[in-house]
Design an enzyme around this catalytic site. Structure first.
Site, mmCIF file in Angstrom:
data_model
loop_
_atom_site.group_PDB
_atom_site.id
_atom_site.type_symbol
_atom_site.label_atom_id
_atom_site.label_comp_id
_atom_site.label_asym_id
_atom_site.label_seq_id
_atom_site.Cartn_x
_atom_site.Cartn_y
_atom_site.Cartn_z
ATOM 1 N N HIS A 112 39.802 38.999 48.860
ATOM 2 C CA HIS A 112 41.255 39.159 48.988
ATOM 3 C C HIS A 112 41.724 38.954 50.427
ATOM 4 O O HIS A 112 42.786 39.440 50.816
ATOM 5 C CB HIS A 112 41.663 40.555 48.504
ATOM 6 C CG HIS A 112 43.023 40.604 47.864
ATOM 7 N ND1 HIS A 112 44.097 39.892 48.346
ATOM 8 C CD2 HIS A 112 43.476 41.284 46.786
ATOM 9 C CE1 HIS A 112 45.156 40.131 47.597
ATOM 10 N NE2 HIS A 112 44.811 40.968 46.642
ATOM 11 N N LYS A 134 43.448 37.323 53.564
ATOM 12 C CA LYS A 134 44.634 36.470 53.715
ATOM 13 C C LYS A 134 44.733 36.047 55.180
ATOM 14 O O LYS A 134 45.614 36.469 55.919
ATOM 15 C CB LYS A 134 45.874 37.224 53.232
ATOM 16 C CG LYS A 134 45.836 37.506 51.730
ATOM 17 C CD LYS A 134 46.999 38.344 51.272
ATOM 18 C CE LYS A 134 46.798 39.806 51.569
ATOM 19 N NZ LYS A 134 45.771 40.434 50.711
#
Length: 252
Positions: free
Chosen positions: A89, A91
């Site tokens: 996850h 970013k």
């Protein structure tokens, strides 16, 4: 990935950014949980190599590096945790220009809703190159060419797993975040309030007592995006121990 702002005297230092445009972009690395390819490809230049790492479905896809057909995209399916929990996850964006690199840490994934409609946060800082090798390098190797001495932030990785022992617990996630806060602000500072940007939080089978429930409520109090909170358990002996005090704080 958690993000802690590195502060000078516990005050946020002002970011320094260079004016730029995509026309000057030489290479790029992007990562996200999910990607809307039709949308993203309209935002990226077509004449440079762009590496994108994203989460993948182990039931339908495999780990590895792939060329996205008819594009300039190198797609990476990174190794996933074998604990059956968590996901990729991150970013993070690394944007390479002549003589410098832009680091971007965002709370949105690579879909139009997160960048055009939803409320998200973003950190940006530029770093000068100190030694160019003149050869094509793996992105990880490229990082050693840049001067990070004036970095205004520390990146904290969250890697799924069970960690035993104080030192191991300080390597990732909230344990690492606590360590960084102490390093930056000192052990005797007042508790720093932390805002979160979460849409879902799963605390299934987690031992929550009243004090932890109160701390959780404090952390979530300023969260405007949370729409799912799981405090359930699979067995009676794993039920949380919030009691009325902790439950009351979470319900406020």
């Amino acid at each position: 990935m958690h993000f802690a702002k590195l502060q000078e005297g516990c005050r946020i230092a002002q970011k320094e950014q260079k004016p730029t445009s995509l026309d000057h972009l030489k290479n790029a690395f992007l990562s996200a949980l999910d990607v809307d390819w039709d949308w993203l490809l309209t935002k990226l230049p077509e004449n440079i190599l762009i590496v994108i790492a994203k989460h993948w479905n182990s039931g339908q896809e495999t780990e590895g590096v792939y060329i996205l057909p008819d594009t300039n995209i190198l797609l990476v399916h990174p190794p996933l945790s074998n604990t059956q929990i968590g996901c990729f996850h991150a970013k993070l964006m690394l944007l390479f220009f002549d003589g410098w690199m832009r680091v971007v840490v965002a709370s949105g994934i690579l879909i139009p809703y997160d960048w055009e409609t939803n409320e998200n946060v973003i950190f940006v800082q530029d770093f000068p190159i100190v030694q160019a090798t003149g050869i094509k390098n793996h992105i990880v190797n490229k990082l050693s060419q840049y001067d990070f001495s004036r970095a205004k932030a520390k990146l904290i990785a969250s890697i799924p797993g069970a960690y035993k022992g104080i030192e191991n617990m300080k390597k990732y996630g909230h344990g690492s975040l606590c360590k960084v806060v102490q390093e930056v602000c000192g052990p005797n500072e007042n508790l720093i309030r932390m805002s979160t940007y979460l849409t879902s939080l799963y605390l299934k089978n987690v031992d929550l007592n009243p004090a932890r429930g109160e701390a959780l409520a404090e952390a979530l109090h300023r969260n405007t995006t949370l729409n799912h909170l799981d405090l359930s358990s699979d067995a009676e002996d794993l039920m949380n121990n919030l009691k009325s005090e902790g439950g009351t704080m979470l319900s406020l």
